[in-house]
Design a protein around this motif. Structure first.
Motif, PDB file in Angstrom:
ATOM      1  N   MET A  58      -5.780   5.522  -4.422  1.00  0.00           N
ATOM      2  CA  MET A  58      -5.386   4.501  -3.434  1.00  0.00           C
ATOM      3  C   MET A  58      -4.008   3.953  -3.774  1.00  0.00           C
ATOM      4  O   MET A  58      -3.716   3.681  -4.948  1.00  0.00           O
ATOM      5  CB  MET A  58      -6.411   3.361  -3.411  1.00  0.00           C
ATOM      6  CG  MET A  58      -6.109   2.269  -2.397  1.00  0.00           C
ATOM      7  SD  MET A  58      -7.335   0.934  -2.403  1.00  0.00           S
ATOM      8  CE  MET A  58      -8.753   1.754  -1.669  1.00  0.00           C
ATOM      9  N   LYS A  59      -3.155   3.794  -2.765  1.00  0.00           N
ATOM     10  CA  LYS A  59      -1.846   3.180  -2.978  1.00  0.00           C
ATOM     11  C   LYS A  59      -1.517   2.245  -1.817  1.00  0.00           C
ATOM     12  O   LYS A  59      -2.087   2.351  -0.718  1.00  0.00           O
ATOM     13  CB  LYS A  59      -0.757   4.236  -3.144  1.00  0.00           C
ATOM     14  CG  LYS A  59      -0.507   5.105  -1.920  1.00  0.00           C
ATOM     15  CD  LYS A  59       0.580   6.135  -2.233  1.00  0.00           C
ATOM     16  CE  LYS A  59       0.797   7.066  -1.041  1.00  0.00           C
ATOM     17  NZ  LYS A  59       1.851   8.072  -1.327  1.00  0.00           N
ATOM     18  N   LEU A  60      -0.611   1.351  -2.069  1.00  0.00           N
ATOM     19  CA  LEU A  60      -0.143   0.405  -1.061  1.00  0.00           C
ATOM     20  C   LEU A  60       1.161   0.935  -0.493  1.00  0.00           C
ATOM     21  O   LEU A  60       2.088   1.268  -1.235  1.00  0.00           O
ATOM     22  CB  LEU A  60       0.074  -0.969  -1.692  1.00  0.00           C
ATOM     23  CG  LEU A  60       0.518  -2.084  -0.739  1.00  0.00           C
ATOM     24  CD1 LEU A  60      -0.660  -2.550   0.113  1.00  0.00           C
ATOM     25  CD2 LEU A  60       1.091  -3.261  -1.519  1.00  0.00           C
ATOM     26  N   VAL A  61       1.231   1.024   0.826  1.00  0.00           N
ATOM     27  CA  VAL A  61       2.433   1.528   1.499  1.00  0.00           C
ATOM     28  C   VAL A  61       2.976   0.453   2.424  1.00  0.00           C
ATOM     29  O   VAL A  61       2.282  -0.031   3.318  1.00  0.00           O
ATOM     30  CB  VAL A  61       2.135   2.811   2.300  1.00  0.00           C
ATOM     31  CG1 VAL A  61       3.402   3.285   3.018  1.00  0.00           C
ATOM     32  CG2 VAL A  61       1.615   3.910   1.384  1.00  0.00           C
ATOM     33  N   ILE A  62       4.218   0.060   2.190  1.00  0.00           N
ATOM     34  CA  ILE A  62       4.920  -0.928   3.020  1.00  0.00           C
ATOM     35  C   ILE A  62       5.996  -0.175   3.791  1.00  0.00           C
ATOM     36  O   ILE A  62       6.864   0.471   3.195  1.00  0.00           O
ATOM     37  CB  ILE A  62       5.558  -2.031   2.136  1.00  0.00           C
ATOM     38  CG1 ILE A  62       4.472  -2.715   1.290  1.00  0.00           C
ATOM     39  CG2 ILE A  62       6.291  -3.050   2.989  1.00  0.00           C
ATOM     40  CD1 ILE A  62       5.027  -3.546   0.153  1.00  0.00           C
ATOM     41  N   ASP A  63       5.926  -0.247   5.109  1.00  0.00           N
ATOM     42  CA  ASP A  63       6.783   0.592   5.951  1.00  0.00           C
ATOM     43  C   ASP A  63       7.605  -0.252   6.922  1.00  0.00           C
ATOM     44  O   ASP A  63       7.078  -0.813   7.870  1.00  0.00           O
ATOM     45  CB  ASP A  63       5.909   1.589   6.729  1.00  0.00           C
ATOM     46  CG  ASP A  63       6.723   2.575   7.558  1.00  0.00           C
ATOM     47  OD1 ASP A  63       7.899   2.804   7.212  1.00  0.00           O
ATOM     48  OD2 ASP A  63       6.178   3.107   8.538  1.00  0.00           O
ATOM     49  N   ASN A  64       8.905  -0.366   6.632  1.00  0.00           N
ATOM     50  CA  ASN A  64       9.860  -1.026   7.529  1.00  0.00           C
ATOM     51  C   ASN A  64       9.407  -2.424   7.950  1.00  0.00           C
ATOM     52  O   ASN A  64       9.435  -2.771   9.138  1.00  0.00           O
ATOM     53  CB  ASN A  64      10.123  -0.162   8.764  1.00  0.00           C
ATOM     54  CG  ASN A  64      11.040   1.009   8.464  1.00  0.00           C
ATOM     55  OD1 ASN A  64      12.053   0.853   7.787  1.00  0.00           O
ATOM     56  ND2 ASN A  64      10.674   2.183   8.936  1.00  0.00           N
ATOM     57  N   LEU A  65       9.040  -3.218   6.991  1.00  0.00           N
ATOM     58  CA  LEU A  65       8.531  -4.564   7.260  1.00  0.00           C
ATOM     59  C   LEU A  65       9.697  -5.539   7.467  1.00  0.00           C
ATOM     60  O   LEU A  65      10.622  -5.595   6.651  1.00  0.00           O
ATOM     61  CB  LEU A  65       7.672  -5.024   6.085  1.00  0.00           C
ATOM     62  CG  LEU A  65       6.554  -6.015   6.385  1.00  0.00           C
ATOM     63  CD1 LEU A  65       5.509  -5.378   7.288  1.00  0.00           C
ATOM     64  CD2 LEU A  65       5.901  -6.474   5.081  1.00  0.00           C
ATOM     65  N   SER A  66       9.636  -6.304   8.561  1.00  0.00           N
ATOM     66  CA  SER A  66      10.673  -7.294   8.852  1.00  0.00           C
ATOM     67  C   SER A  66      10.034  -8.606   9.288  1.00  0.00           C
ATOM     68  O   SER A  66       8.990  -8.619   9.941  1.00  0.00           O
ATOM     69  CB  SER A  66      11.617  -6.800   9.956  1.00  0.00           C
ATOM     70  OG  SER A  66      12.371  -5.690   9.522  1.00  0.00           O
ATOM     71  N   LYS A  67      10.687  -9.717   8.891  1.00  0.00           N
ATOM     72  CA  LYS A  67      10.210 -11.046   9.264  1.00  0.00           C
ATOM     73  C   LYS A  67      11.398 -11.994   9.374  1.00  0.00           C
ATOM     74  O   LYS A  67      12.176 -12.140   8.437  1.00  0.00           O
ATOM     75  CB  LYS A  67       9.227 -11.579   8.206  1.00  0.00           C
ATOM     76  CG  LYS A  67       8.751 -13.017   8.454  1.00  0.00           C
ATOM     77  CD  LYS A  67       7.838 -13.128   9.660  1.00  0.00           C
ATOM     78  CE  LYS A  67       7.299 -14.528   9.830  1.00  0.00           C
ATOM     79  NZ  LYS A  67       6.406 -14.636  11.014  1.00  0.00           N
ATOM     80  N   THR A  68      11.528 -12.632  10.539  1.00  0.00           N
ATOM     81  CA  THR A  68      12.555 -13.646  10.755  1.00  0.00           C
ATOM     82  C   THR A  68      11.862 -14.940  11.140  1.00  0.00           C
ATOM     83  O   THR A  68      11.036 -14.965  12.064  1.00  0.00           O
ATOM     84  CB  THR A  68      13.537 -13.226  11.861  1.00  0.00           C
ATOM     85  OG1 THR A  68      14.168 -11.989  11.485  1.00  0.00           O
ATOM     86  CG2 THR A  68      14.612 -14.291  12.047  1.00  0.00           C
TER      87      THR A  68
END
Length: 288
Positions: free
Chosen positions: A1-11
């Motif tokens: 199992m792995k954690l994948v963060i894909d093109n995360l954006s927050k304004t």
């Protein structure tokens, strides 16, 4: 199992771009997230922990989507935020039992076994009857990690966990997290370079909401070896050196400024070549 963060954006509503197209793959083990205060680390941690939503992008843990499978993610998650509250008039033992019930450990014997195990593991068993209001900062941090581990998480997030700890408490915390990371994804978010150097096989540097460097700490250090020079200078000359050289860091040693300079060519004029460290990697990215 792995954690994948894909093109995360927050304004945020005030226009601050807290995250800008953040992408990371985090396998089992200890992963360091390093950056200055206000870099976006806590925003990223809260998003992964299902406490807020990003504007765009995705986060997955194995087959689970953090944004659409919140309840399933929470069953696998342990979270120690930068700031957390306790009930000061409750004992560590009683409050851990309370949290255990909230996390679904309803069988009393099973819960007692887990609570006793974690109190021993965090070196709090001797003070388990003491009210949390009388705990030191380090003791509260250890209680925080105990509550985060109650559900035997597959993903553990710790946000600035060693801030304010004395060296002995910090080393105890290092040892505990290192042991946990053998079977768990542990994200260690901090602005303290030594935390990452001591613990993590993989890391990323984040600044102004962007991931600006990622990799193995030792390999990142190797890339700078032979390029870092040190010199003791007069305080009044610091600005002149910053104009002439790539000064990545300046600090005091015995009251006198010491500068670290990044250079692809050999430097003379009193400069001494030194072995690069993770602090040089960090400041070379943050300051330049």
């Amino acid at each position: 199992m792995k954690l994948v963060i894909d093109n995360l954006s927050k304004t945020y509503e005030n226009g601050v771009k807290a995250l800008q197209n953040v992408s990371l793959e985090i396998p089992k083990g200890m992963f360091g997230l390093l950056g200055p205060n206000g870099a976006g680390k806590s925003t990223l941690m809260r998003t992964i922990a299902t406490l807020q939503e990003a504007d765009s992008g995705a986060v997955t843990l194995g087959d689970l989507n953090v944004q659409t499978d919140k309840n399933a993610i929470r069953q696998l998650l342990g979270y120690l935020p930068q700031q957390f509250g306790v009930y000061p008039k409750m004992s560590a033992e009683v409050l851990l039992h309370h949290f255990g019930v909230l996390k679904g450990i309803t069988k009393k014997n099973e819960r007692k076994e887990m609570v006793d195990y974690l109190l021993h593991k965090t070196n709090l068993y001797a003070v388990r009857k003491q009210n949390l209001g009388g705990f030191s900062g380090g003791m509260k941090q250890r209680f925080g990690i105990a509550q985060a581990l109650l559900n035997n998480p597959k993903l553990l997030i710790v946000d600035e966990p060693t801030a304010g700890l004395d060296p002995k408490e910090r080393n105890r915390f290092y040892n505990l997290l290192s042991e946990i990371s053998e079977n768990t994804i542990v994200i260690f978010s901090t602005h303290i370079v030594d935390d990452i150097k001591e613990l993590c096989n993989n890391m990323a540097i984040i600044n102004r909401g962007e991931v600006i460097l990622k990799g193995n700490p030792l390999k990142l250090i190797d890339q700078l070896n032979g390029k870092i020079y040190q010199k003791a200078i007069q305080r009044s000359d610091l600005d002149a050196y910053k104009k002439q050289y790539t000064v990545i860091n300046d600090k005091l040693f015995l009251g006198k400024p010491i500068i670290h300079v990044l250079s692809d060519v050999p430097l003379n004029e009193g400069f001494t070549p030194i072995e690069a460290g993770l602090e040089d990697v960090y400041f070379s990215q943050i300051n330049h």
